[in-house]
Motif scaffolding. Structure first.
Motif, short mmCIF file in Angstrom:
data_model
loop_
_atom_site.label_atom_id
_atom_site.label_comp_id
_atom_site.label_asym_id
_atom_site.label_seq_id
_atom_site.Cartn_x
_atom_site.Cartn_y
_atom_site.Cartn_z
N ALA A 560 0.83 -1.22 0.00
CA ALA A 560 0.00 0.00 0.00
C ALA A 560 0.86 1.26 0.00
CB ALA A 560 -0.95 -0.02 1.20
N PRO A 561 1.81 1.46 0.92
CA PRO A 561 2.64 2.67 0.82
C PRO A 561 3.52 2.69 -0.42
CG PRO A 561 3.48 1.21 2.54
CD PRO A 561 2.14 0.67 2.13
N VAL A 564 1.18 4.01 -3.16
CA VAL A 564 0.91 5.44 -2.94
C VAL A 564 2.13 6.27 -3.29
CG1 VAL A 564 0.36 7.17 -1.20
CG2 VAL A 564 -0.87 4.98 -1.22
N SER A 565 3.32 5.79 -2.92
CA SER A 565 4.55 6.54 -3.20
C SER A 565 4.81 6.63 -4.69
CB SER A 565 5.74 5.87 -2.51
OG SER A 565 5.54 5.80 -1.13
N TYR A 577 10.46 1.46 1.19
CA TYR A 577 9.39 0.56 1.63
C TYR A 577 9.55 -0.84 0.99
CZ TYR A 577 7.16 4.90 3.14
OH TYR A 577 6.87 6.09 3.74
N ALA A 734 1.16 4.59 4.57
CA ALA A 734 0.33 4.90 3.39
C ALA A 734 -0.59 6.09 3.63
CB ALA A 734 -0.49 3.67 3.00
#
Length: 771
Positions: A560-561, A564-565, A577, A734
């Motif tokens: 998830a992060p 998003v990144s 991550y 995230a």
């Protein structure tokens, strides 16, 4: 924290200084009797030994106990231990009870957790004392041992069993419990030496007389006799004779109390310890002003050994005479004379001597094997004896394993192969008893029969001594036929650090104390015990696989992060991550014991990378939330990661080494947010949707994750709580990542040079971006 540490070691140093003074006070006689004591006991001298204090730990496995080794000099008649325990005076220090174990010749075998030992293990309960610590920060306890055995004595101390809570180093206040033992000995410098068959006159007044007799090898019996006793001019022998040393935990010291009537006073010792001095103490029982005169006589009965011929050695073509005391056969007269009454030249053989080779394979690893063959021929006329040399002083830190296997075709229903494993001297009285008891040692019995062709024995931490394996064929019927029979027994004799290398659910670790090495098992997956064989609290294979899946698959939450990144053009953060997810997954896959384990690199490398990734992930997330200038942000990314890497190398489990850089990043973020609030004259971030749907949920998830990580983790729920920590850490990252600055590219080229290089600048203006 600094004051508490200083106080702890200050008390320890005070204990070191006060130890000898307290010992002298305890050993000093009353002033009124000091002069009489010096006159009446001129043959005793005192010596004091001490070691540096050690900090105690709560017990979880044998490595938690603190071990001390002392050397008791020969001819010691009194041994006094002074046990000193001190603690801090802080609020974290609570009442505790320290357990101290003693043993002669080897480290004590302890079992504070009450776990099961492996099958066929022979264990004696350890001798122990308890030292309570309540209101006073310093406690002293003394233990006296009369007539202690000379040689190595071991002292092990520990706190009560530890709790299952996993505490982070440096986060919670701790209490230091410091333990130091001191040893005071009194030994005899004026001692009478007894010669075999020669009466030694003695006169007892008010203090004991000390005697000793040397027992050579291959001594079958020792007869001690008191002759011509006269008490105050009349016939009688009111005295007490103490023979042999005291060993802990078991004690087979012999005490002979003679009557006043004029009758013989004798003590027969079968299989006394070979090749050493045997100490005797004679004490009068007629009062302080009475006298007892007597003559002490020691009679040795020698044993005539028959050495097994070793063909490879005898075919060398040289007329060599080997030393039988070293376990080698001799073609000439084997043992001429052991005493004036016990010649070995005539009479039947009392044992068959099988030479044994000792092969040192590794640290605390020895393999014993008969010189001539793998199997030993056991007969009914005399015991077959093999000597195992475990007297180097470094062999008592492992486990002695004895495995016997008889030939199925040679052993019959009415026959029995009896075996005994003894220290100091072999057991030779199979015809009269099968309890394996020698003069001062309780042996370990084994047996082979038609129904049981195998026998095993495990002796943890064997005493430093020569050990003997004695075997003899016993027949209940047709003894004449049994005399001609022979059973070949295959022997496997080994000294190993850990039994079966602690199995699949344990790790064998070598521990060291001032050059002395000893081994212990550290168990995992709920397995317990001396060799990690107690499965009373063990996890099943299904539970192990479930735990592995929880710890590894929970790292997929970092997708998830990462997504998003990448969507917001935070490519460096996405790389961090991804690094964290990869190494955390494979570290936890390698950290599991038993069958559910997978290691792509060394365990230490995976652990270091996992800790580094976790710290770097928190660091870059907080700095990304600060919205710094791009160049400054990436410089701090790199410097912070390098600082975290350095701190992990210094102390991998120190919580403040990782928490310090993260708090520094939080200060930077808070400062930037306060600056923007003051510059814009409104709250930052300005959007209430970002506060309600991103920041507050992200901060809540991070707070819950930190609370679980620091306060709720135990050994039992680690698989669940740590998996939740993975999910909460990745989910908060995230949610906390800031949105992109605007629709423009993060880097735009404003000028092109003819040399095909580009000068780029960041067109984002952080102060005017609405997030």
């Amino acid at each position: 924290m600094g004051r508490a540490g200083t106080g702890t070691w200050g008390e320890a140093v005070a204990a070191v200084v006060a130890g000898p003074l307290l010992l002298l006070l305890l050993a000093r006689p009353p002033p009124s009797a000091a002069g009489d004591s010096r006159k009446s006991e001129p043959g005793l001298v005192s010596e004091h030994f001490s070691q540096a204090p050690q900090r105690l730990s709560f017990y979880s496995w044998y490595g938690s106990a603190r071990l001390f080794r002392f050397r008791v000099p020969p001819d010691t008649v009194l041994l006094r231990w002074l046990l000193q325990v001190s603690r801090d005076s802080g609020a974290a220090c609570t009442d505790a009870e320290i357990t101290v174990h003693f043993r002669s010749g080897a480290p004590p075998v302890i079992n504070p957790l009450g776990t099961r030992f492996p099958d066929n293990t022979s264990v004696q309960p350890s001798f122990q004392v308890r030292v309570p610590l309540s209101a006073a920060p310093l406690s002293n306890v003394s233990v006296n041992v009369s007539h202690p055995a000379p040689g190595d004595w071991f002292v092990a101390a520990h706190l009560p069993p530890s709790s299952q809570k996993i505490e982070l180093k440096g986060l919670a206040p701790t209490c230091a419990y410091v333990f130091q033992p001191d040893m005071l000995v009194k030994r005899v410098v004026e001692i009478s030496i007894m010669e075999p068959d020669v009466p030694l006159p003695q006169t007892l007044v008010s203090h004991p007389s000390y005697l000793k007799v040397f027992v050579p090898e291959y001594t079958r019996e020792l007869l001690l006799e008191l002759q011509g006793c006269v008490s105050n001019g009349s016939l009688g022998c009111p005295m007490r004779l103490t023979v042999g040393p005291v060993t802990l935990p078991g004690n087979f010291q012999k005490v002979l109390t003679c009557a006043r009537a004029p009758q013989p006073c004798r003590l027969l010792l079968p299989s006394p310890p070979w090749d050493r001095w045997l100490q005797l103490t004679a004490e009068s029982l007629v009062g302080p002003h009475g006298t007892v005169a007597f003559s002490a006589v020691a009679t040795l009965t020698a044993c005539r050994p028959r050495s097994v011929t070793v063909q490879p050695l005898l075919q060398s073509g040289q007329n060599q005479t080997f030393n039988a005391s070293a376990g080698w056969p001799s073609p000439g007269p084997e043992h001429p004379d052991l005493g004036r009454s016990g010649g070995a030249g005539g009479g039947p053989f009392c044992l068959r001597n099988h030479p044994v080779t000792r092969e040192d394979t590794d640290v605390v690893s020895v393999h014993f094997q008969p010189l001539d063959r793998l199997s030993v021929a056991v007969r009914a006329d005399a015991p077959s004896v093999m000597r195992l040399r475990l007297n180097t002083g470094m062999d008592s830190g492992g486990s002695l394993t004895v495995s016997l296997r008889a030939n199925k075709t040679e052993i019959r229903n009415e026959t029995l192969v009896a075996a005994c494993v003894n220290a100091a001297s072999p057991f030779l009285s199979f015809n009269t008893s099968l309890n394996c008891t020698t003069a001062f040692f309780q042996g370990h019995p084994l047996s082979l029969s038609a129904w049981s062709h195998k026998a095993n024995l495990i002796i943890p931490y064997p005493e430093t001594d020569n050990w003997y394996l004695s075997l003899q064929l016993m027949c209940s019927e047709n003894e004449e036929d049994c005399e001609q029979a022979a059973v070949h027994v295959e022997t496997t004799l080994q000294l190993v650090p850990c039994l079966n290398d602690c199995g699949p659910y344990g790790q064998c670790l070598l521990l060291r104390r001032h050059g002395y090495l000893y081994a212990g098992c550290s168990c995992k997956a709920g397995w317990r015990g001396w060799s990690c064989t107690d499965n009373s609290t063990a996890q099943t294979v299904a539970q192990q696989k479930a735990a592995t899946l929880l710890l590894t698959l929970s790292n997929l939450m970092f997708l998830a992060p990462i997504a998003v990144s990448v969507q917001r053009f935070y490519l460096v953060e996405a790389s961090v991550y991804a690094y964290t997810m990869f190494f955390s997954t494979f570290y936890h896959a390698c950290d599991q014991p038993g069958e559910a384990v997978l290691c792509i690199l060394s365990y230490d490398t995976l652990q270091y990378c996992d800790f580094l990734g976790s710290g770097a992930a928190i660091w870059v997330t907080i700095l990304c939330m600060a919205r710094l200038k791009t160049v400054l942000k990436y410089v701090l990314f790199l410097l912070g990661t390098l600082v975290i890497a350095m701190s992990l190398q210094l102390d991998r489990r120190g919580i403040w080494n990782m928490l310090g850089p993260c708090l520094f990043a939080f200060v930077i973020m808070a400062s930037m947010w306060v600056y923007r609030c003051g510059h814009r004259r409104q709250c930052y971030p300005t959007s209430w949707q970002r506060w309600a749907f991103y920041l507050l949920p992200g901060v809540s998830m991070a707070s819950v994750g930190i609370a679980i990580y620091t306060c709720m983790m135990t050994s039992d729920n680690y698989y669940y709580t740590h998996s939740i920590w993975h999910v909460l850490l990745a989910g908060s990252a995230a949610l906390l990542l800031p949105p992109p600055a605007g629709p423009t590219e993060p880097w735009a080229c404003s000028q092109k040079l003819p040399c095909h290089y580009q000068i780029c600048k960041n067109d984002r203006e952080e102060l005017y971006t609405v997030t």
